[in-house]
Write a protein that holds these residues in place. Sequence first.
Motif, short mmCIF file in Angstrom:
data_model
loop_
_atom_site.label_atom_id
_atom_site.label_comp_id
_atom_site.label_asym_id
_atom_site.label_seq_id
_atom_site.Cartn_x
_atom_site.Cartn_y
_atom_site.Cartn_z
N HIS A 102 5.07 -33.43 24.04
CA HIS A 102 5.91 -33.19 22.88
C HIS A 102 6.25 -34.49 22.16
CE1 HIS A 102 6.01 -29.24 24.44
NE2 HIS A 102 6.89 -29.49 25.40
N THR A 103 5.81 -35.62 22.70
CA THR A 103 6.05 -36.93 22.07
C THR A 103 4.73 -37.57 21.68
OG1 THR A 103 6.16 -37.88 24.29
CG2 THR A 103 8.25 -37.38 23.21
N LEU A 284 21.03 -30.50 14.37
CA LEU A 284 19.96 -31.45 14.06
C LEU A 284 19.01 -31.63 15.24
CD1 LEU A 284 18.63 -33.63 12.31
CD2 LEU A 284 20.31 -35.26 13.21
N VAL A 285 19.57 -31.90 16.44
CA VAL A 285 18.69 -32.17 17.58
C VAL A 285 17.93 -30.91 18.00
CG1 VAL A 285 20.05 -34.11 18.45
CG2 VAL A 285 20.55 -31.81 19.28
N HIS A 287 16.93 -28.42 15.94
CA HIS A 287 15.84 -28.22 14.97
C HIS A 287 14.67 -29.15 15.28
CE1 HIS A 287 16.86 -25.40 11.67
NE2 HIS A 287 18.11 -25.56 12.12
N GLN A 288 14.97 -30.39 15.64
CA GLN A 288 13.89 -31.33 15.98
C GLN A 288 13.16 -30.89 17.23
OE1 GLN A 288 16.24 -34.92 16.23
NE2 GLN A 288 15.94 -35.41 14.06
N ALA A 289 13.89 -30.38 18.21
CA ALA A 289 13.27 -29.93 19.46
C ALA A 289 12.35 -28.75 19.23
CB ALA A 289 14.36 -29.57 20.48
N SER A 291 10.87 -27.96 16.41
CA SER A 291 9.73 -28.46 15.63
C SER A 291 8.71 -29.16 16.52
CB SER A 291 10.23 -29.40 14.54
OG SER A 291 9.16 -29.93 13.80
N ARG A 292 9.19 -29.99 17.46
CA ARG A 292 8.28 -30.70 18.36
C ARG A 292 7.49 -29.73 19.23
NH1 ARG A 292 12.20 -35.00 18.41
NH2 ARG A 292 13.50 -33.97 19.97
N GLN A 320 12.46 -22.15 10.36
CA GLN A 320 11.38 -23.09 10.07
C GLN A 320 10.08 -22.40 9.67
OE1 GLN A 320 11.01 -25.64 13.53
NE2 GLN A 320 13.06 -26.50 13.29
N ASP A 544 14.69 -30.05 25.70
CA ASP A 544 14.26 -31.31 25.08
C ASP A 544 15.19 -32.44 25.54
OD1 ASP A 544 12.61 -32.37 22.49
OD2 ASP A 544 14.57 -33.35 22.62
#
Length: 661
Positions: A102-103, A284-285, A287-289, A291-292, A320, A544
Amino acid sequence: MPSPPRSRCGRGWRFRDPDRRNLCMSGICGVVVRPGKCSAGLPQRLDAMSATLRHGGRAPSTWYDERHGVALARLHSVGGTQRSPQRSACGRYVLCLDGTLHTRTTLQREFATSAGAAEEDATLLLLSIAARGLQRTLNECDGDFALAVWDRQEHVLWLARDRVGARPLYYGWCRGDLLFGMGLASLHGYPGFQAPINRDALTLLLRFGYIPAPHSIQQGIFKVAAGCVVRLTLAVREAGALAHKDHAGGRRYWDAREEMRTAIEARAHLPLSTRDDAVERLELVLHQAVSRRSPQEGTAAAFLSGGTDSSLVTAVLQSQSMLPVDTFTVGFDDPRHDEADWADQVAARLGTRHTRHILRRSEAETLVAALPDIWCEPFADASQVPTLLASMLVAGRHRVVMTGDGGDELFHGHTAYQRAIRNAAWNERVPAPLRCLLRRWPAADPERARLGGWPALRSELSADSVEAHYLLRVSRWRDPARVVLQTTEPATVFTDRARWLDAGEPADRVQYLDFLMDLGNGILTKIDRAGAAQRLETRSPLLDPAVARFAWSLPGGLTFADGEHKWILKQLLSRHLPERLVYRPKMGFGPPVAAWLAGPLFPWANALLDEQRLCREGYFDAALVGRIWTEFCEGRRKWHTHLWPILMFQAWLERHRCAIA
């Protein structure tokens, strides 16, 4: 509101493998032959192991070094382009990878030399390993994976799992040869494999419903622990399983305890002026998780139970997407266990394309019969049955499904946390001499403490820490060594004080136990095996690393507030759903096991628990098991929580008897 789409299964369910023998297996496996032993026939031996990886006749990719007796295999990703096993450009390392990073974007920026190379996680990992070593590479990678690396220069095999244990990895010895695979079935496929039952591990199954790493159900076989890497040098391989016991599971490259300590220390400096600021940061965190973890090609589905965690992940996933997300839920024909109507309402509100199936008693027998093949060692969380069915609903329509797992363990979601904290506080008020006396005077039958009354009170008073109180909450059998013959129960993080979290509040300490034990060994084992049986990837955005760090940094007043568990998650979910769908009693995903055992599963259970059979096999105290089975059948006691782990072992033993020495 229109009725949601429903599925029909009954006796019409079809497993992807007609004979069901290979349902649980995908991924990687390999062998390193005993030093000095002839490597002749190595391809045939690997072929026998990797036969468990084949789906629809597709053969795995393989790599051999017959001079040093090394062979690796990996099944191609469904819908993917991974070509592992792969050799590094320098020729030193060979990587066998199963899973997803995921990174990868970070690795791409640093190491990708061409667009083609950047497409594969295995290629990026190899570039990183060659440049800075495996340890640092793992430190900086997040994903759901299991991997093996053969160092051709040092003749060392490295095995590693992801941080939280989303993917499994077993290893052990067979007549001096070192074997590894993502399930016991791969090891069972090795010619001549047989190993005795690990009776000590069997006690852990009865206590927790799973066997935690590094233990496994068979002697000489171990599991790599979550967040750990195992280094198997020539000396270690020659020494064998007995010498390896003290080092089993590997060395941590990522330590949840250290991460929690750091986050707890940062609480005083948390830049949140109001509760709303915390909710904004969580949004925020998360949504990022999500998305990843969304696939680069195609779309992800979501498991939707209607509870807080799955509803929140689904809400973010839907936000999303330009199109309705596919969501799936399983309900039960017993209204005391059914949450399907709640899931329908959440799906309608979020605008997803929803499918639900009501699991009826008549279907339980077919699904339960498949469990010993899908969970390659005994596993006894009964919610594995609806999880398997939910995976079957998704299969064929999606390759990736999002889950809400991790929310309870990170955001104070279990009512058992508060009970353990409350009981520990009450216990402190009891005179110390009385507590010491009770600890020296053990109960004649600890299992009766689950039924309430004086035995329960004495059990609580004898606990000397919040960890001990929480162990009482999570134990199926409170003294499993009484029913498993010739055994000693191994220590775990619950009983080893040196491994306890020594920071934060009591709530942090019990959440740490759950994160370290139940998450990777229980919950993620459940969803990964069910998904793998259908060639489905399960991904859990709430796990995440950024979400976990944020959760651990929160003061208790933001996770358990005003008597509300997961307060901050519910605050965020309220932005997507009306309060009546957010603040409601939690039912969980547990099936009506007691009704099943008294109904359609009775002949199956009665045969597995036959006292003569138990005496002949010699693993359990047959008289004790027979007594609780009789009490259950007569309706005098609700012993299904105690019986299910024994039944899962008995069913597994019946299926895999040929691999037992």
